[in-house]
Design a protein around this motif. Structure first.
Motif, PDB file in Angstrom:
ATOM      1  N   ASP A   1       0.860  -1.281  -0.175  1.00 21.21           N
ATOM      2  CA  ASP A   1      -0.184  -0.037   0.255  1.00 21.21           C
ATOM      3  C   ASP A   1       0.838   1.187   0.009  1.00 21.21           C
ATOM      4  OD1 ASP A   1       0.964  -0.061   2.473  1.00 21.21           O
ATOM      5  OD2 ASP A   1      -1.055   0.300   3.590  1.00 21.21           O
ATOM      6  N   ALA A   2       2.052   1.114  -0.464  1.00 25.61           N
ATOM      7  CA  ALA A   2       3.048   2.416  -0.384  1.00 25.61           C
ATOM      8  C   ALA A   2       2.378   3.536  -1.241  1.00 25.61           C
ATOM      9  CB  ALA A   2       4.207   1.913  -0.922  1.00 25.61           C
ATOM     10  N   PRO A   3       2.455   4.734  -0.890  1.00 27.55           N
ATOM     11  CA  PRO A   3       1.942   5.521  -2.003  1.00 27.55           C
ATOM     12  C   PRO A   3       2.381   5.891  -3.360  1.00 27.55           C
ATOM     13  CG  PRO A   3       3.211   6.630  -0.468  1.00 27.55           C
ATOM     14  CD  PRO A   3       3.281   5.352   0.001  1.00 27.55           C
ATOM     15  N   VAL A   4       3.757   5.057  -3.565  1.00 27.43           N
ATOM     16  CA  VAL A   4       4.296   5.141  -4.861  1.00 27.43           C
ATOM     17  C   VAL A   4       4.632   3.706  -5.090  1.00 27.43           C
ATOM     18  CG1 VAL A   4       6.154   6.376  -6.321  1.00 27.43           C
ATOM     19  CG2 VAL A   4       5.096   7.617  -4.335  1.00 27.43           C
ATOM     20  N   VAL A   5       4.472   3.392  -6.533  1.00 25.77           N
ATOM     21  CA  VAL A   5       5.008   2.316  -7.256  1.00 25.77           C
ATOM     22  C   VAL A   5       5.773   2.572  -8.207  1.00 25.77           C
ATOM     23  CG1 VAL A   5       4.264  -0.115  -8.075  1.00 25.77           C
ATOM     24  CG2 VAL A   5       3.004   1.016  -6.341  1.00 25.77           C
ATOM     25  N   MET A   6       6.959   1.956  -8.440  1.00 24.89           N
ATOM     26  CA  MET A   6       7.762   2.148  -9.503  1.00 24.89           C
ATOM     27  C   MET A   6       7.864   0.705 -10.133  1.00 24.89           C
ATOM     28  SD  MET A   6      11.891   3.275  -9.973  1.00 24.89           S
ATOM     29  CE  MET A   6      12.536   1.864  -9.259  1.00 24.89           C
TER      30      MET A   6
ATOM     31  N   LEU B   1      17.658   4.005  -3.520  1.00 26.36           N
ATOM     32  CA  LEU B   1      16.127   4.593  -3.542  1.00 26.36           C
ATOM     33  C   LEU B   1      15.698   3.241  -2.695  1.00 26.36           C
ATOM     34  CD1 LEU B   1      15.506   4.414  -7.400  1.00 26.36           C
ATOM     35  CD2 LEU B   1      15.753   6.386  -5.856  1.00 26.36           C
ATOM     36  N   VAL B   2      16.063   2.235  -2.286  1.00 31.99           N
ATOM     37  CA  VAL B   2      15.608   1.248  -1.246  1.00 31.99           C
ATOM     38  C   VAL B   2      15.603   1.985  -0.055  1.00 31.99           C
ATOM     39  CG1 VAL B   2      15.818  -1.078  -0.444  1.00 31.99           C
ATOM     40  CG2 VAL B   2      15.994  -0.740  -2.727  1.00 31.99           C
ATOM     41  N   LYS B   3      17.022   2.363   0.211  1.00 29.98           N
ATOM     42  CA  LYS B   3      17.320   2.915   1.656  1.00 29.98           C
ATOM     43  C   LYS B   3      16.542   4.210   1.978  1.00 29.98           C
ATOM     44  CE  LYS B   3      21.109   4.214   4.545  1.00 29.98           C
ATOM     45  NZ  LYS B   3      22.670   4.530   4.430  1.00 29.98           N
TER      46      LYS B   3
ATOM     47  N   THR C   1       7.659   4.810   1.517  1.00 25.67           N
ATOM     48  CA  THR C   1       7.144   5.783   0.479  1.00 25.67           C
ATOM     49  C   THR C   1       7.056   4.767  -0.858  1.00 25.67           C
ATOM     50  OG1 THR C   1       8.049   7.584   1.383  1.00 25.67           O
ATOM     51  CG2 THR C   1       7.382   7.681  -0.960  1.00 25.67           C
ATOM     52  N   LEU C   2       7.982   3.891  -0.988  1.00 22.08           N
ATOM     53  CA  LEU C   2       7.988   3.391  -2.364  1.00 22.08           C
ATOM     54  C   LEU C   2       7.804   1.988  -2.404  1.00 22.08           C
ATOM     55  CD1 LEU C   2       8.844   3.766  -5.430  1.00 22.08           C
ATOM     56  CD2 LEU C   2      11.237   3.425  -4.758  1.00 22.08           C
ATOM     57  N   ARG C   3       7.439   1.413  -3.499  1.00 22.77           N
ATOM     58  CA  ARG C   3       7.137  -0.024  -3.784  1.00 22.77           C
ATOM     59  C   ARG C   3       7.791  -0.216  -5.057  1.00 22.77           C
ATOM     60  NH1 ARG C   3       4.670  -4.883  -2.545  1.00 22.77           N
ATOM     61  NH2 ARG C   3       3.899  -5.824  -4.085  1.00 22.77           N
ATOM     62  N   ILE C   4       8.677  -1.185  -5.339  1.00 21.45           N
ATOM     63  CA  ILE C   4       9.360  -1.493  -6.622  1.00 21.45           C
ATOM     64  C   ILE C   4       8.961  -2.953  -6.879  1.00 21.45           C
ATOM     65  CG2 ILE C   4      11.470  -1.907  -7.833  1.00 21.45           C
ATOM     66  CD1 ILE C   4      13.089  -0.111  -5.707  1.00 21.45           C
TER      67      ILE C   4
ATOM     68  N   ASP D   1      20.381   9.756 -10.338  1.00 18.83           N
ATOM     69  CA  ASP D   1      19.759   9.649  -9.163  1.00 18.83           C
ATOM     70  C   ASP D   1      18.539  10.738  -8.918  1.00 18.83           C
ATOM     71  OD1 ASP D   1      21.506   7.565  -8.904  1.00 18.83           O
ATOM     72  OD2 ASP D   1      22.211   8.150  -6.864  1.00 18.83           O
ATOM     73  N   GLN D   2      18.762  11.863  -9.422  1.00 19.57           N
ATOM     74  CA  GLN D   2      17.960  12.950  -8.965  1.00 19.57           C
ATOM     75  C   GLN D   2      16.721  12.896  -9.957  1.00 19.57           C
ATOM     76  OE1 GLN D   2      21.108  13.149 -10.013  1.00 19.57           O
ATOM     77  NE2 GLN D   2      21.275  15.148 -11.679  1.00 19.57           N
ATOM     78  N   VAL D   3      16.781  12.387 -11.042  1.00 16.33           N
ATOM     79  CA  VAL D   3      15.677  12.016 -11.951  1.00 16.33           C
ATOM     80  C   VAL D   3      14.610  11.321 -11.115  1.00 16.33           C
ATOM     81  CG1 VAL D   3      14.664  11.182 -14.116  1.00 16.33           C
ATOM     82  CG2 VAL D   3      17.002  12.706 -14.092  1.00 16.33           C
ATOM     83  N   PHE D   4      15.173  10.152 -10.569  1.00 12.41           N
ATOM     84  CA  PHE D   4      14.292   9.247  -9.632  1.00 12.41           C
ATOM     85  C   PHE D   4      13.775   9.886  -8.577  1.00 12.41           C
ATOM     86  CE2 PHE D   4      16.695   6.237 -12.507  1.00 12.41           C
ATOM     87  CZ  PHE D   4      15.648   5.424 -12.999  1.00 12.41           C
ATOM     88  N   ASP D   5      14.571  10.546  -8.039  1.00 11.82           N
ATOM     89  CA  ASP D   5      14.241  11.390  -6.566  1.00 11.82           C
ATOM     90  C   ASP D   5      13.061  12.303  -6.863  1.00 11.82           C
ATOM     91  OD1 ASP D   5      16.144   9.870  -5.154  1.00 11.82           O
ATOM     92  OD2 ASP D   5      17.480  11.591  -5.181  1.00 11.82           O
TER      93      ASP D   5
END
Length: 257
Positions: free
Chosen positions: A81-86, A108-110, A117-120, A229-233
């Protein structure tokens, strides 16, 4: 309505709704890995040539439906149920996928997965031939014993892809990943279930217009290539903010009732 009809209707709806996004993702990803005009084979080029998030601007609600959010999915990490899914479409023979796996994904995992916040969600997208297909099935088989991400790490280790993904090599990777039952791993990797699972992911990627790896969809926003990295951030934080705003607005609406 029968279950199969429901599934068919959903696929048609998604397909119709992402036509523009498919063109965007396909054109963007073409610059990361593309066919060599002289040989017709796939050739990798600098991932930095792919458009930035701003250049790919556009969040497509239909693409958000690609997130499966299955809590039992062994090829995913992070809260269901993370708010963001990549959603990540990648190939174990892809050099830039390896670069992303080693240089960007751990951060990104850390930074985002561990704090919720994130689910991959991984999708096998083998495009480099039989070796890619074998590696994809092996990864799926490792997942059947709860060792997908360990297999992922071993397969993407520096210099790993140069050793190929023959049967003996896959066994080595399974052992490195801590797969307990290697005989079962071999059987699972060659099973119809493995082939079907890989094909499902592959067809999903092709349906989006993806022509190279890695390709990503972050809460409906397509991003192509092993970007900085900043693009994904930026994409993850923008998606998290949008999700929070939507949740807050829903809460206010319910409170006003």
């Amino acid at each position: 309505m029968p279950k199969n009809d429901n599934k068919k209707s959903r696929n048609i709806a998604i397909g119709a709704g992402v036509a523009v996004a498919a063109v965007l993702l396909g054109v963007a990803s073409y610059t990361a890995t593309k066919p060599d005009d002289s040989t017709g084979t796939v050739k990798e080029e600098a991932a930095g040539a792919a458009p930035s998030v701003e250049e790919q601007a556009g969040v497509y609600p239909e693409l958000e439906k690609l997130a499966r959010r299955d809590a039992e999915d062994p090829l995913a990490q992070g809260r269901a149920d993370a708010p963001v899914v990549m959603v990540e479409y990648a190939d174990f023979k892809c050099g830039f996928c390896g670069k992303f796996a080693r240089d960007t994904e751990p951060g990104l995992v850390k930074k985002y997965v561990d704090e919720g916040t994130l689910r991959i969600e991984w999708r096998n997208f083998p495009i480099f031939g039989e070796d890619s297909e074998r590696a994809a099935r092996g990864a799926w088989a490792a997942g059947e014993q709860g060792r997908f991400w360990q297999f992922h790490e071993a397969a993407y280790a520096e210099g790993s892809k140069e050793k190929g993904f023959g049967d003996a090599r896959l066994k080595e990777l399974a052992k490195d990943a801590g797969v307990k039952d290697v005989d079962r791993f071999v059987s699972d990797a060659d099973s119809d279930a493995a082939k079907a699972a890989v094909k499902k992911d592959q067809e999903e990627a092709y349906g989006l217009g993806a022509t190279s790896t890695p390709s990503f969809v972050i809460n409906g926003r397509p991003v192509s290539g092993a970007q900085p990295d900043q693009v994904f951030d930026q994409a993850i934080e923008a998606a998290a903010k949008s999700a929070k705003d939507a949740k807050d607005a829903k809460g206010r609406k319910e409170a006003d009732k």
